[in-house]
Structure formats: C-alpha cells, structure tokens
Design an enzyme around this catalytic site. Structure first.
Site, PDB file in Angstrom:
ATOM      1  N   ASN A  14      19.065  42.107   8.120  1.00  0.00           N
ATOM      2  CA  ASN A  14      18.838  42.041   6.678  1.00  0.00           C
ATOM      3  C   ASN A  14      18.091  43.305   6.267  1.00  0.00           C
ATOM      4  O   ASN A  14      16.882  43.416   6.479  1.00  0.00           O
ATOM      5  CB  ASN A  14      18.013  40.780   6.362  1.00  0.00           C
ATOM      6  CG  ASN A  14      17.676  40.680   4.888  1.00  0.00           C
ATOM      7  OD1 ASN A  14      18.197  41.429   4.067  1.00  0.00           O
ATOM      8  ND2 ASN A  14      16.795  39.748   4.547  1.00  0.00           N
ATOM      9  N   TRP A  15      18.822  44.245   5.681  1.00  0.00           N
ATOM     10  CA  TRP A  15      18.207  45.541   5.330  1.00  0.00           C
ATOM     11  C   TRP A  15      17.427  45.485   4.018  1.00  0.00           C
ATOM     12  O   TRP A  15      16.784  46.463   3.643  1.00  0.00           O
ATOM     13  CB  TRP A  15      19.295  46.620   5.241  1.00  0.00           C
ATOM     14  CG  TRP A  15      19.777  47.090   6.577  1.00  0.00           C
ATOM     15  CD1 TRP A  15      19.327  46.686   7.808  1.00  0.00           C
ATOM     16  CD2 TRP A  15      20.799  48.069   6.830  1.00  0.00           C
ATOM     17  NE1 TRP A  15      20.008  47.360   8.804  1.00  0.00           N
ATOM     18  CE2 TRP A  15      20.924  48.202   8.223  1.00  0.00           C
ATOM     19  CE3 TRP A  15      21.632  48.836   6.006  1.00  0.00           C
ATOM     20  CZ2 TRP A  15      21.827  49.090   8.814  1.00  0.00           C
ATOM     21  CZ3 TRP A  15      22.537  49.708   6.591  1.00  0.00           C
ATOM     22  CH2 TRP A  15      22.633  49.838   7.976  1.00  0.00           C
ATOM     23  N   LYS A  16      17.530  44.374   3.307  1.00  0.00           N
ATOM     24  CA  LYS A  16      16.810  44.229   2.025  1.00  0.00           C
ATOM     25  C   LYS A  16      17.093  45.440   1.134  1.00  0.00           C
ATOM     26  O   LYS A  16      18.222  45.908   1.098  1.00  0.00           O
ATOM     27  CB  LYS A  16      15.317  44.006   2.299  1.00  0.00           C
ATOM     28  CG  LYS A  16      15.084  42.885   3.339  1.00  0.00           C
ATOM     29  CD  LYS A  16      13.661  42.449   3.498  1.00  0.00           C
ATOM     30  CE  LYS A  16      13.584  41.359   4.552  1.00  0.00           C
ATOM     31  NZ  LYS A  16      12.287  40.770   4.712  1.00  0.00           N
ATOM     32  N   HIS A  96      17.209  33.389   0.562  1.00  0.00           N
ATOM     33  CA  HIS A  96      16.138  34.042   1.324  1.00  0.00           C
ATOM     34  C   HIS A  96      14.812  33.775   0.608  1.00  0.00           C
ATOM     35  O   HIS A  96      14.767  33.693  -0.618  1.00  0.00           O
ATOM     36  CB  HIS A  96      16.411  35.556   1.412  1.00  0.00           C
ATOM     37  CG  HIS A  96      15.461  36.243   2.349  1.00  0.00           C
ATOM     38  ND1 HIS A  96      14.194  36.613   1.954  1.00  0.00           N
ATOM     39  CD2 HIS A  96      15.576  36.596   3.652  1.00  0.00           C
ATOM     40  CE1 HIS A  96      13.580  37.170   2.996  1.00  0.00           C
ATOM     41  NE2 HIS A  96      14.397  37.172   4.031  1.00  0.00           N
ATOM     42  N   GLU A  98      12.433  35.594  -0.147  1.00  0.00           N
ATOM     43  CA  GLU A  98      12.080  36.587  -1.182  1.00  0.00           C
ATOM     44  C   GLU A  98      12.807  36.263  -2.488  1.00  0.00           C
ATOM     45  O   GLU A  98      12.276  36.461  -3.568  1.00  0.00           O
ATOM     46  CB  GLU A  98      12.402  38.003  -0.677  1.00  0.00           C
ATOM     47  CG  GLU A  98      11.366  38.462   0.341  1.00  0.00           C
ATOM     48  CD  GLU A  98      11.864  39.432   1.397  1.00  0.00           C
ATOM     49  OE1 GLU A  98      12.932  40.035   1.210  1.00  0.00           O
ATOM     50  OE2 GLU A  98      11.174  39.564   2.432  1.00  0.00           O
ATOM     51  N   GLU A 166      13.417  30.425   8.638  1.00  0.00           N
ATOM     52  CA  GLU A 166      12.489  31.550   8.570  1.00  0.00           C
ATOM     53  C   GLU A 166      11.152  31.081   7.998  1.00  0.00           C
ATOM     54  O   GLU A 166      11.016  30.933   6.768  1.00  0.00           O
ATOM     55  CB  GLU A 166      13.042  32.636   7.642  1.00  0.00           C
ATOM     56  CG  GLU A 166      14.350  33.234   8.092  1.00  0.00           C
ATOM     57  CD  GLU A 166      14.532  34.637   7.515  1.00  0.00           C
ATOM     58  OE1 GLU A 166      14.598  35.586   8.303  1.00  0.00           O
ATOM     59  OE2 GLU A 166      14.580  34.780   6.285  1.00  0.00           O
ATOM     60  N   GLY A 172       7.805  39.621   8.129  1.00  0.00           N
ATOM     61  CA  GLY A 172       7.154  40.915   7.919  1.00  0.00           C
ATOM     62  C   GLY A 172       5.682  40.948   8.307  1.00  0.00           C
ATOM     63  O   GLY A 172       4.976  41.893   7.963  1.00  0.00           O
ATOM     64  N   SER A 206       9.726  38.208  11.950  1.00  0.00           N
ATOM     65  CA  SER A 206       9.084  39.080  12.948  1.00  0.00           C
ATOM     66  C   SER A 206       9.794  39.080  14.307  1.00  0.00           C
ATOM     67  O   SER A 206       9.149  39.140  15.353  1.00  0.00           O
ATOM     68  CB  SER A 206       7.601  38.732  13.113  1.00  0.00           C
ATOM     69  OG  SER A 206       6.914  39.023  11.911  1.00  0.00           O
ATOM     70  N   GLY A 227      14.707  41.455   9.930  1.00  0.00           N
ATOM     71  CA  GLY A 227      14.421  42.315   8.784  1.00  0.00           C
ATOM     72  C   GLY A 227      13.974  43.692   9.260  1.00  0.00           C
ATOM     73  O   GLY A 227      14.777  44.529   9.662  1.00  0.00           O
ATOM     74  N   GLY A 228      12.662  43.913   9.232  1.00  0.00           N
ATOM     75  CA  GLY A 228      12.078  45.235   9.532  1.00  0.00           C
ATOM     76  C   GLY A 228      12.648  45.906  10.779  1.00  0.00           C
ATOM     77  O   GLY A 228      13.001  47.096  10.743  1.00  0.00           O
TER      78      GLY A 228
HETATM   79  P1  PGA Z   1      11.249  40.439   9.340  1.00  0.00           P
HETATM   80  O1  PGA Z   1      12.101  39.835   8.144  1.00  0.00           O
HETATM   81  O2  PGA Z   1      12.108  40.492  10.552  1.00  0.00           O
HETATM   82  O3  PGA Z   1      10.833  41.815   8.845  1.00  0.00           O
HETATM   83  O4  PGA Z   1      10.062  39.539   9.539  1.00  0.00           O
HETATM   84  C1  PGA Z   1      13.005  38.784   8.335  1.00  0.00           C
HETATM   85  C2  PGA Z   1      13.686  38.425   7.048  1.00  0.00           C
HETATM   86  O5  PGA Z   1      13.083  38.591   5.980  1.00  0.00           O
HETATM   87  O6  PGA Z   1      14.843  37.965   7.054  1.00  0.00           O
END
Ligand code: PGA
Length: 242
Positions: A14-16, A96, A98, A166, A172, A206, A227-228
C-alpha cells in the site's frame, strides 16, 4: 478473474500518497519477484499511477487504494469501478483505517464499495482493525465483530475476497501485536462466520523484513498488507522472499 485459491500467500504493497513514475521504474527494476510463483504480490500505487503500473507491471499484480460506492454519475473526484476495470485492475483496498478515520468512511459505505467491486470482478481487500483505546478497554473482538458484520457484503459470490486485519495502533508505529495475538485474532475472524473460511485473511501494521516471515507463517495468516516498508525496494524484496 484471478482465483485467490491459486496462490499460497499474498503480499500487498500500500503505497498510500507516495511514488511517481521514476519511483515505479526503479521499484520494478530493483524488486525481484519470488521464484515461488504461488506468492501473489500486489502493488497499490496512487490512482494517477494505476495505468502506468498496470502497463509496466512485469509480473506484479496491481491494486487500487479506493473506489467510489457509485458506479457513475455526478460525483466529482470519485473513481468508478468501471475505470478500474478499464485498466484491468484486479484488486482494490477498501475501508483502510486512514479512510475510516480521516475521511469518516463508515461500514455501510465500505460494504457498498466492496459489493460494487465484487459485482465487477475486482477483488476487495476489506480492512478492519481496532484503535489503541479499544485494545486497552479490552473490546477488540466486539469492534471487529461490528466491522465484520456491517462492512462485508452478504452476497453469494463473495468468497474470492480478502480481509486485512490491521490494528490501527500498529500502523506506521513500529508496534505489532505478538505473533500469538495475531494468529488468535485471525482465527477469531475466520470462525466469526463460516463463509470467512473461504476468505484470505492478511495482517497489516508495521510489517517489515524482520517480522514478515514469522507473521506470514502463522497458520491463520494468508499474507501481509505492507505500508512504509513497501516503499523500500530492498526491504520489500526481503519481505516477499524468494
Ligand atoms: P505500515 O502500514 O506497514 O506502514 O504500518 C500498513 C498500512 O497502513 O496498510
């Protein structure tokens, strides 16, 4: 349409709101896909980059990060499932945290979005998860139950879908539940509704090279949403393994 049962595990990047054309070129050159082709690796770039990613995918699968609950009409700025189908996009993240927290998305809308995707043969990756406050109050299961009940469509053709668990406090932050907690929560999700037996259930929050293997090897975990760490070629290559 992609059949999820053809794969043994899933790694969804997930590159956001990150990445550009140059980044995509470098990523595709630097990340080696696993030789084990039962691993399904899905890249979810920004919607603007979906077309470029899907034309240059080189063995990766491509997913969107969001879709409109409406198929067409006067909805300025939205992305229709038909546009995703035009680009041959096979996956789409929905709900998600967010989107739930910053854009106030609710289970009902997430349910409609997932339904829209399923009807158009795009595989939804439906995200659920508790906040730190929920966890501290000991109500994680009630919260997940609520999300499972209301955000997952009850249509008959929904087996080919993905749930991503999640925990919001793990996204994050570098924090993760213990491996036992992850496996136990996934087992709870799977057993919540017998239909979920056919779902793939991914863990996100994470995930990095140092914990990916242990997490994805857990018996109730079918893969990871990253994500990150998915923005770092070397780290991501280690996560997806060989
Ligand atoms: P993260 O994000 O791996 O940076 O914790 C995961 C996500 O938001 O899907």
């Amino acid at each position: 349409m992609i059949k999820l049962d053809n794969f043994s595990s899933f790694f969804v990047a997930n590159w956001k709101l990150n990445g550009n054309f140059q980044f995509i070129d470098q990523f595709i050159n630097n990340v080696s896909l696993p030789t084990d082709n039962s691993k399904c690796v899905v890249i979810c770039p920004t919607s603007i980059h979906l077309d470029y990613m899907s034309k240059n995918k080189n063995g990766f699968h491509v997913g969107a990060q969001n879709v409109s609950e409406y198929a067409e009409g006067a909805f300025t700025g939205e992305i229709s499932v038909h546009s995703l189908s035009d680009l041959n996009i096979s996956f789409c993240i929905v709900g998600h945290s967010e989107r739930r927290q910053i854009y106030r998305e609710k289970d009902k809308g997430i349910n409609l979005k997932s339904k829209r995707l399923i009807e158009n043969n795009v595989i939804p990756i439906i995200c659920i998860g508790e906040t730190l406050e929920h966890k501290e109050k000991g109500i994680t299961k009630e919260i997940l139950e609520e999300q499972l009940m209301h955000s997952i469509p009850s249509s008959s053709s929904f087996e080919n879908s993905i749930i991503a668990y999640e925990p919001i406090w793990a996204i994050g932050t570098g924090l993760t539940p213990t491996f036992e907690e992850i496996d136990e929560t996934h087992c709870f999700i799977r057993e919540y509704n017998e239909k979920f037996n056919k779902y793939k259930i991914l863990y996100g929050g994470s995930v990095k090279a140092s914990n990916a293997r242990e997490i994805t090897d857990l018996s109730n975990v079918d893969g990871a949403l990253i994500g990150g760490a998915s923005l770092k070629s070397e780290e991501f290559t280690k996560i997806i393994g060989d």
